[in-house]
Enzyme design. Structure first.
Site, short mmCIF file in Angstrom:
data_model
loop_
_atom_site.label_atom_id
_atom_site.label_comp_id
_atom_site.label_asym_id
_atom_site.label_seq_id
_atom_site.Cartn_x
_atom_site.Cartn_y
_atom_site.Cartn_z
N TYR A 102 0.82 -1.22 0.00
CA TYR A 102 0.00 0.00 0.00
C TYR A 102 0.85 1.27 0.00
O TYR A 102 0.42 2.32 -0.46
CB TYR A 102 -0.99 0.01 1.17
CG TYR A 102 -0.41 -0.19 2.53
CD1 TYR A 102 0.22 0.84 3.21
CD2 TYR A 102 -0.51 -1.42 3.18
CE1 TYR A 102 0.75 0.65 4.47
CE2 TYR A 102 0.01 -1.62 4.44
CZ TYR A 102 0.65 -0.59 5.09
OH TYR A 102 1.17 -0.78 6.34
N GLU A 105 -13.43 13.58 -13.27
CA GLU A 105 -13.84 12.28 -13.82
C GLU A 105 -12.71 11.63 -14.62
O GLU A 105 -12.49 10.42 -14.53
CB GLU A 105 -15.07 12.45 -14.74
CG GLU A 105 -16.35 12.85 -14.01
CD GLU A 105 -16.54 14.35 -13.94
OE1 GLU A 105 -17.68 14.79 -13.76
OE2 GLU A 105 -15.53 15.10 -14.06
N LYS A 137 -12.46 16.71 -4.05
CA LYS A 137 -11.92 18.04 -4.34
C LYS A 137 -12.48 19.00 -3.28
O LYS A 137 -13.57 19.55 -3.44
CB LYS A 137 -12.35 18.45 -5.75
CG LYS A 137 -11.64 19.63 -6.35
CD LYS A 137 -12.06 19.78 -7.81
CE LYS A 137 -11.33 20.92 -8.47
NZ LYS A 137 -11.71 21.06 -9.90
N PHE A 187 -15.21 -23.76 -42.42
CA PHE A 187 -14.65 -22.79 -41.48
C PHE A 187 -13.54 -23.40 -40.64
O PHE A 187 -13.52 -24.61 -40.38
CB PHE A 187 -15.74 -22.30 -40.52
CG PHE A 187 -16.53 -21.13 -41.01
CD1 PHE A 187 -16.19 -19.84 -40.66
CD2 PHE A 187 -17.64 -21.32 -41.83
CE1 PHE A 187 -16.92 -18.76 -41.10
CE2 PHE A 187 -18.38 -20.24 -42.27
CZ PHE A 187 -18.02 -18.95 -41.92
N LEU A 204 -25.28 -5.17 -29.23
CA LEU A 204 -24.72 -6.34 -28.56
C LEU A 204 -25.75 -7.02 -27.67
O LEU A 204 -26.45 -6.36 -26.90
CB LEU A 204 -23.51 -5.90 -27.70
CG LEU A 204 -22.78 -6.98 -26.93
CD1 LEU A 204 -22.15 -8.00 -27.88
CD2 LEU A 204 -21.70 -6.36 -26.04
N HIS A 260 -24.25 -14.40 -25.97
CA HIS A 260 -24.56 -14.50 -27.39
C HIS A 260 -25.76 -15.43 -27.57
O HIS A 260 -25.78 -16.55 -27.05
CB HIS A 260 -23.35 -15.05 -28.15
CG HIS A 260 -23.45 -14.90 -29.63
ND1 HIS A 260 -24.30 -15.67 -30.39
CD2 HIS A 260 -22.83 -14.07 -30.50
CE1 HIS A 260 -24.19 -15.33 -31.66
NE2 HIS A 260 -23.30 -14.35 -31.75
#
Length: 270
Positions: free
Chosen positions: A53, A73, A99, A172, A229, A233
């Site tokens: 860390y 951002e 901030k 294929f 998309l 699938h």
């Protein structure tokens, strides 16, 4: 998953929309939750088995001071990406940048942006039945390996299969690969489609011949239905040329909708 926390690290840096912010600078407070596996470090009392860390705090400080961005951002997004790419064993990060001196002309304690980013497991099917089939496939795999935001972890055997969809065409070459990526699904899709374009893929006939076909099969347990998309699938359960290589590299990977493993789906299809 285990967590290592860094809370309110103070960094003086030059980020902001206004010119004086980028010239004079101001204080930022950075908090990070690092998701990793601390088991071996705790078991053997070995820092090399964990995330240091102190080193992370130094990296955060250096990154904020060496770069200048207008938006908080952007600072947060770029820093999260940098840490994920550079830190061994870091699987996910929650990052908040505060901030305290935000120039809004109103009494407020602080403004902040908080995001969560991480490495995500995904599976891609690949295929080709035009020209130098193996060459197109190997080039695509090579390009994915060279992408800093993608780690190719496993590639199946490449099998020869009959065309799918009823269009008269050559046989294929097909296969699947397992990757980890920090890209969200649509950005990963952009990368895949760019590789198809570089292979001179033309989308003229549906299920027609192609130099290179890359399909995103799974993205973690993500379920998505959009114009660009669908996840998982939708054709997976019908395609032997997908289920055979998937059963080779991930036989017990479970479909997030049906609940069946790849091995079970292949057995059901056969």
């Amino acid at each position: 998953m285990d967590k290592i926390k860094i809370i309110d690290l103070e960094v003086f840096a030059k980020h902001g929309v206004y010119e004086e912010e980028q010239v004079l600078g101001q204080k930022f407070l950075v908090s990070a939750i690092l998701y990793t596996d601390t088991r071996m470090a705790g078991k053997y009392d070995d820092l090399e088995q964990s995330i240091n860390y102190g080193s992370i705090a130094a990296c955060i400080t250096a990154f904020l001071q060496e770069h200048t961005f207008q938006l908080i951002e952007t600072v947060t997004e770029r820093l999260a990406e940098y840490l994920l790419l550079q830190t061994k064993g870091l699987k996910k990060i929650q990052l908040e940048i505060k901030k305290p001196w935000a120039p809004v002309g109103l009494p407020l304690k602080t403004v902040s942006v908080e995001i969560e980013r991480g490495w995500q497991e995904a599976y891609i099917a690949f295929g080709s039945n035009m020209g130098n089939k193996m060459g197109y496939i190997q080039q695509a795999i090579k390009a994915l390996k060279e992408n800093k935001s993608i780690r190719v972890e496993r590639v199946s055997s490449i099998i020869e299969t009959e065309p799918y969809g009823g269009v008269e065409q050559d046989v294929f070459l097909n296969g699947c690969m397992k990757i980890c990526t920090i890209l969200p699904p649509l950005e990963l899709l952009d990368v895949m489609q760019q590789l198809e374009q570089e292979a001179h893929r033309e989308r003229i006939v549906h299920w027609g011949p192609r130099t290179l076909d890359l399909d995103l099969l799974f993205y973690g347990n993500e379920v998505m239905d959009s114009e660009r998309l669908n996840l998982p699938h939708p054709e997976i359960e019908k395609r032997t040329f997908v289920l055979e290589p998937m059963s080779e590299i991930a036989p017990y990977y479970r479909h997030p909708v049906t609940g069946y493993t790849m091995k079970e789906l292949l057995e059901r299809l056969n």
